[in-house]
Design an enzyme around this catalytic site. Structure first.
Site, PDB file in Angstrom:
ATOM      1  N   ASP A  57     -10.949   3.238   4.240  1.00  0.00           N
ATOM      2  CA  ASP A  57     -11.366   1.832   4.203  1.00  0.00           C
ATOM      3  C   ASP A  57     -12.890   1.714   4.132  1.00  0.00           C
ATOM      4  O   ASP A  57     -13.413   0.666   3.763  1.00  0.00           O
ATOM      5  CB  ASP A  57     -10.914   1.117   5.488  1.00  0.00           C
ATOM      6  CG  ASP A  57      -9.612   0.356   5.324  1.00  0.00           C
ATOM      7  OD1 ASP A  57      -9.374  -0.177   4.231  1.00  0.00           O
ATOM      8  OD2 ASP A  57      -8.855   0.273   6.313  1.00  0.00           O
TER       9      ASP A  57
ATOM     10  N   LYS B 148       0.837  -1.205   0.000  1.00  0.00           N
ATOM     11  CA  LYS B 148       0.000   0.000   0.000  1.00  0.00           C
ATOM     12  C   LYS B 148       0.871   1.254   0.000  1.00  0.00           C
ATOM     13  O   LYS B 148       0.628   2.203  -0.754  1.00  0.00           O
ATOM     14  CB  LYS B 148      -0.934  -0.013   1.229  1.00  0.00           C
ATOM     15  CG  LYS B 148      -2.044  -1.045   1.113  1.00  0.00           C
ATOM     16  CD  LYS B 148      -2.827  -1.253   2.412  1.00  0.00           C
ATOM     17  CE  LYS B 148      -3.826  -2.403   2.233  1.00  0.00           C
ATOM     18  NZ  LYS B 148      -4.590  -2.736   3.428  1.00  0.00           N
TER      19      LYS B 148
ATOM     20  N   GLN C 173      -4.360  -1.182   9.688  1.00  0.00           N
ATOM     21  CA  GLN C 173      -4.401  -2.539   9.148  1.00  0.00           C
ATOM     22  C   GLN C 173      -5.007  -3.504  10.172  1.00  0.00           C
ATOM     23  O   GLN C 173      -4.632  -3.506  11.349  1.00  0.00           O
ATOM     24  CB  GLN C 173      -2.975  -2.979   8.750  1.00  0.00           C
ATOM     25  CG  GLN C 173      -2.909  -4.312   8.023  1.00  0.00           C
ATOM     26  CD  GLN C 173      -3.562  -4.297   6.635  1.00  0.00           C
ATOM     27  OE1 GLN C 173      -3.689  -3.254   5.996  1.00  0.00           O
ATOM     28  NE2 GLN C 173      -3.971  -5.455   6.165  1.00  0.00           N
TER      29      GLN C 173
END
Ligand code: GUN
Length: 284
Positions: A120, A53, A97
């Site tokens: 997200d 990422k 994460q």
């Protein structure tokens, strides 16, 4: 029939070129888009995802910060760090994460992210907005899958779609996006009585459970589209998905490979969401 491959790497390349153009335009106006990626602990799979990422940001002209913390970090310390990122004008997107270490309440952490920086799309405000039809951010993996359908002209209106898996990250938002697109959606999971009875009726199957060979050729309707969100390792340590690729590709019309399918699309849509967050912030 051998299925046509849906190539997530190729589609990502096209979409990332657009991201890079928009990032350059924002940067020229003094609003360089920025993503903060937060990793707690040393889960090796998470480490790989997170590095990919951060690298994708660098490759496409986005600013990124990678905040790594030991597994011993307290929940209060993580919440304080998120608060600082919420107030950092250089940061437009925050990604924590998952999974987090067991002593940290991941719900509490996600709710601490400012909804306008929740790239997200996991915050209850964003999940609720998706449910009611006005999403601010679509969760990256299901959003990437929708782009794959679009790129290949796969019709969803009136189609029977089966999602295998009910996670907050993939299964549930995937079902909502398919519903928004006009599909008749069934969500199957570990308690489903006869999975094959459902999948055999499906024009579209999305497998997202994290277990090998969940979907085999005998479970697929000829001509169906099969999307494999799984990321597993076989006995030889080779990366594989949830779908028996060799068998199913002989029955389906379209199939995503692993690797090179959904994986790169997840990161691409993270970049897209971060650009959109920065564009919104730049308009304020
Ligand atoms: N862990 C597995 N997939 C994801 C994702 O899309 N976002 C975050 N934050 N964590 C994940």
């Amino acid at each position: 029939m051998t299925a046509q491959l849906i190539d997530g790497t190729a589609l990502s390349k096209t979409l990332r070129a657009d991201v890079a153009t928009r990032a350059a335009a924002l940067t020229a106006r003094g609003h360089k888009p920025g993503l903060a990626v937060v990793l707690v602990g040393d889960n090796p799979a998470s480490e790989v995802y997170v590095r990919n990422k951060v690298k994708a940001c660098q490759d496409n002209g986005l600013h990124s910060v990678f905040d790594r913390f030991p597994a011993t970090l307290s929940e209060a310390e993580l919440l304080a760090h998120i608060d600082a990122l919420n107030h950092d004008p250089k940061i437009h997107g925050i990604l924590v994460q998952l999974p987090l270490p067991a002593h940290i309440d991941s719900h509490k952490v996600i709710e601490a992210i400012a909804p306008e920086k929740d790239v997200d799309g996991f915050h209850v405000a964003n999940a609720g907005a998706l449910l009611t039809g006005k999403p601010l951010f679509r969760p990256c993996t299901p959003y990437g899958v929708m782009k794959m359908f679009e790129a290949h002209g796969i019709a969803l209106k009136g189609a029977n779609a089966v999602v295998i898996g009910r996670s907050n990250i993939v299964g549930k938002p995937m079902a909502l996006l398919l519903l928004e697109a006009g599909a008749t959606v069934t969500i199957c999971h570990s308690k489903t009585r006869d999975l094959a009875a459902h999948t055999r009726q499906a024009d579209v199957v999305v497998a997202a459970v994290g277990r090998r060979n969940v979907l085999t050729a005998d479970m697929v309707k000829p001509g169906a589209t099969v999307i494999d969100v799984g990321m597993n390792r076989d006995e030889a340590g080779k990366l594989c998905g949830d779908v028996d690729f060799a068998g199913v590709r002989e029955v389906a019309a379209y199939i995503t490979p692993v690797p090179g399918g959904v994986g790169p699309m997840t990161i691409t849509m993270l970049l897209v969401n971060t650009i959109e967050a920065a564009e919104r912030a730049g308009r304020d």
